[in-house]
Scaffold this motif. Structure first.
Motif, PDB file in Angstrom:
ATOM      1  N   CYS A  34       0.801  -1.232   0.000  1.00 22.01           N
ATOM      2  CA  CYS A  34       0.000   0.000   0.000  1.00 22.01           C
ATOM      3  C   CYS A  34       0.836   1.285   0.000  1.00 22.01           C
ATOM      4  O   CYS A  34       0.266   2.381   0.039  1.00 22.01           O
ATOM      5  N   HIS A  35       2.150   1.145  -0.001  1.00 19.35           N
ATOM      6  CA  HIS A  35       2.955   2.378   0.088  1.00 19.35           C
ATOM      7  C   HIS A  35       4.308   2.190  -0.593  1.00 19.35           C
ATOM      8  O   HIS A  35       5.236   1.662   0.000  1.00 19.35           O
ATOM      9  N   ILE A  36       4.367   2.599  -1.847  1.00 16.52           N
ATOM     10  CA  ILE A  36       5.669   2.581  -2.534  1.00 16.52           C
ATOM     11  C   ILE A  36       5.885   3.892  -3.285  1.00 16.52           C
ATOM     12  O   ILE A  36       4.954   4.683  -3.487  1.00 16.52           O
ATOM     13  N   HIS A  37       7.133   4.075  -3.702  1.00 11.94           N
ATOM     14  CA  HIS A  37       7.507   5.192  -4.594  1.00 11.94           C
ATOM     15  C   HIS A  37       8.234   4.569  -5.775  1.00 11.94           C
ATOM     16  O   HIS A  37       9.418   4.247  -5.682  1.00 11.94           O
ATOM     17  N   MET A  38       7.527   4.366  -6.871  1.00 14.25           N
ATOM     18  CA  MET A  38       8.069   3.562  -7.979  1.00 14.25           C
ATOM     19  C   MET A  38       9.280   4.183  -8.637  1.00 14.25           C
ATOM     20  O   MET A  38      10.065   3.484  -9.269  1.00 14.25           O
ATOM     21  N   LEU A  56      -5.385  10.282  -3.509  1.00 16.73           N
ATOM     22  CA  LEU A  56      -4.610  11.503  -3.265  1.00 16.73           C
ATOM     23  C   LEU A  56      -3.692  11.274  -2.072  1.00 16.73           C
ATOM     24  O   LEU A  56      -4.015  10.474  -1.188  1.00 16.73           O
ATOM     25  N   LYS A  57      -2.558  11.956  -2.071  1.00 18.40           N
ATOM     26  CA  LYS A  57      -1.602  11.813  -0.969  1.00 18.40           C
ATOM     27  C   LYS A  57      -1.231  13.204  -0.486  1.00 18.40           C
ATOM     28  O   LYS A  57      -0.967  14.087  -1.301  1.00 18.40           O
ATOM     29  N   LEU A  58      -1.210  13.372   0.818  1.00 21.07           N
ATOM     30  CA  LEU A  58      -0.845  14.686   1.367  1.00 21.07           C
ATOM     31  C   LEU A  58       0.031  14.515   2.594  1.00 21.07           C
ATOM     32  O   LEU A  58       0.144  13.425   3.162  1.00 21.07           O
ATOM     33  N   GLU A  61      -0.352   7.006   6.862  1.00 16.35           N
ATOM     34  CA  GLU A  61       0.923   6.396   6.481  1.00 16.35           C
ATOM     35  C   GLU A  61       1.945   6.639   7.592  1.00 16.35           C
ATOM     36  O   GLU A  61       2.079   7.762   8.071  1.00 16.35           O
ATOM     37  N   HIS A  62       2.615   5.619   7.990  1.00 17.68           N
ATOM     38  CA  HIS A  62       3.680   5.614   9.014  1.00 17.68           C
ATOM     39  C   HIS A  62       3.107   5.553  10.435  1.00 17.68           C
ATOM     40  O   HIS A  62       3.243   4.551  11.099  1.00 17.68           O
ATOM     41  N   GLY A  63       2.509   6.628  10.929  1.00 23.99           N
ATOM     42  CA  GLY A  63       1.925   6.616  12.285  1.00 23.99           C
ATOM     43  C   GLY A  63       2.961   6.408  13.373  1.00 23.99           C
ATOM     44  O   GLY A  63       2.636   5.927  14.472  1.00 23.99           O
ATOM     45  N   THR A  78       5.550  -0.616   2.473  1.00 27.18           N
ATOM     46  CA  THR A  78       7.001  -0.729   2.655  1.00 27.18           C
ATOM     47  C   THR A  78       7.770   0.584   2.542  1.00 27.18           C
ATOM     48  O   THR A  78       8.882   0.678   3.029  1.00 27.18           O
ATOM     49  N   ASP A  79       7.198   1.574   1.832  1.00 26.70           N
ATOM     50  CA  ASP A  79       7.975   2.752   1.425  1.00 26.70           C
ATOM     51  C   ASP A  79       9.082   2.341   0.448  1.00 26.70           C
ATOM     52  O   ASP A  79      10.148   2.975   0.401  1.00 26.70           O
ATOM     53  N   ALA A  80       8.832   1.304  -0.323  1.00 31.18           N
ATOM     54  CA  ALA A  80       9.844   0.810  -1.276  1.00 31.18           C
ATOM     55  C   ALA A  80      10.333   1.934  -2.178  1.00 31.18           C
ATOM     56  O   ALA A  80       9.559   2.790  -2.616  1.00 31.18           O
TER      57      ALA A  80
HETATM   58 ZN    ZN Z   1       6.641   7.190   1.434  1.00 35.27          ZN
END
Ligand code: ZN
Length: 398
Positions: free
Chosen positions: A63-67, A177-179, A238-240, A308-310
């Motif tokens: 649910c959380h990557i940066h391609m 959307l991401k903020l 995200e993260h928390g 993962t924040d991959a």
């Molecule tokens: Zn991230």
């Protein structure tokens, strides 16, 4: 064409129990049946694949990557890679991700809308990759540090500008959307505990997404920012990392999903020579409490979706299952719950549960065949030699 995969142990993602001697029936790209072989009635001749001694689980979801980040020791170096090369590189990384068993990802921040091109390329069949839910640029208030990832942020201040920033991403094709609800670890000026966009600014973004039925993800470490984001109606935090009791309660009460990104800290610590000191320092300060915080969130009933924040430092695309292993080995989730966090719950979190996340009739046939029991040994998911085959929409990808 109908294919029957038989004799495997089936983990559907929908229930806590594995089903021995199961049958998975796939008609083109859709699942017709998934369950005990004794309950499969149709006896017509079909193509039959015997998977005796294997396990079938739903395709995994991150649910959380940066391609478009490559895992450089210092992410600032990314600014030297121009966009065309970066786009090609992202395509390769998405292929790696799919081959690792991740058939769906949510991308939450990429420079200059590369994500939309990569997604379109996959959908056109130009190259292999997972199903993609993507956000376009990250909406951030004016603050120190956004220049560290040049082109990744849409800086916006005030309700009207935030609304416009959201509309811009949606116009380009954003699925979500991401903020930024708090400062960040990953840029030098970021103060993770400090709230950033105000509740009314966040609400404006959320509202614009909801008009099109699309959700908002909020980057949030500190408790004040988490609470602002939850009150404003975001779907995922995200993260928390620095959530306190109030923040956990607010997530639980609202049914907000938490996407912890935990294993990357160990990657930082394994590379203290090359990871920038400010990242090591901030991450180290927070990590000790992080495991307890996520355990408390689980206990409070906050739904956990795997991310993962991959793409961040040494956090390579294709190694996404390391986070699942981390969640189990730190005793945050049981193996079965961790698999669900990466399948059913993840699909719900990113609004794709109507199509993916479980092996049930009517859903897309995204699944992985393993040669070892992942519940018995969660590392099975992270070791390519145990991944016998990956299917996306009924088609083998390996
Ligand atoms: Zn991230």
């Amino acid at each position: 064409m109908t294919v029957i995969y038989k004799n495997a142990t089936l983990i559907t993602g929908a229930t806590d129990q594995a089903i021995p001697d199961a049958v998975l029936v796939v008609d083109n790209e859709t699942i017709l049946y998934a369950g005990p072989s004794k309950d499969w009635q149709d006896r017509n001749e079909h193509e039959v694949v015997d998977l005796d001694g294997h396990w079938i689980i739903p395709g995994l979801i991150d649910c959380h990557i940066h391609m478009d980040l490559y895992g450089f020791g210092d992410t600032f170096q990314e600014n030297l890679v121009e966009d065309k090369l970066r786009t090609l590189r992202s395509a390769k990384l998405m292929s790696d991700t799919l081959c690792a068993g991740f058939t769906t990802i949510r991308n939450v921040g990429t420079v200059n809308h590369i994500d939309f091109a990569v997604k379109a390329g996959i959908e056109a069949g130009y190259f292999k990759g997972p199903r993609i839910c993507t956000s376009g640029k990250i909406i951030s208030m004016t603050c120190s540090g956004t220049e560290y990832f040049d082109g990744m942020y849409r800086v916006a201040d005030g309700v009207d500008d935030c609304r416009k920033a959201a509309r811009e991403q949606l116009k380009e094709g954003a699925d979500c959307l991401k903020l930024m609800a708090t400062g960040a670890v990953m840029n030098p000026g970021g103060v993770p505990g400090a709230a950033q966009l105000n509740e009314d600014e966040i609400r404006a973004v959320v509202e614009e997404g909801l008009k099109l039925g699309k959700h908002t993800a909020a980057h949030a470490h500190g408790a004040d920012g988490i609470i602002n984001a939850v009150n404003a109606g975001v779907r995922t935090i995200e993260h928390g990392t620095m959530a306190d009791e109030r923040a956990i309660e607010s997530m639980a009460a609202a049914g907000t999903y938490l996407v912890p990104t935990m294993s990357l800290h160990d990657l930082f610590m394994a590379h203290i020579d090359t990871v920038p000191e400010f990242m090591i320092e901030k991450s180290s300060r927070m990590q000790d409490d992080y495991i307890d915080i996520v355990k408390q969130a689980v206990k409070a009933g906050v739904p956990i979706a795997m991310g993962t924040d991959a793409g961040t430092n040494y956090n390579y695309h294709g190694n996404n299952a390391a986070e699942i292993v981390y969640l189990v080995e730190k005793e945050i989730l049981s193996p079965m719950t961790a698999i669900q966090a990466s399948t059913r719950v993840a699909a719900e979190a990113i609004q794709m549960a109507d199509r993916v996340g479980t092996l049930e009739p009517g859903k897309l046939a995204d699944f992985i065949v393993l040669d070892r029991d992942p519940v018995e040994n969660i590392r099975t998911l992270a070791e390519p030699k145990h991944i016998h085959q990956v299917f996306k929409g009924g088609a083998p990808v390996l």
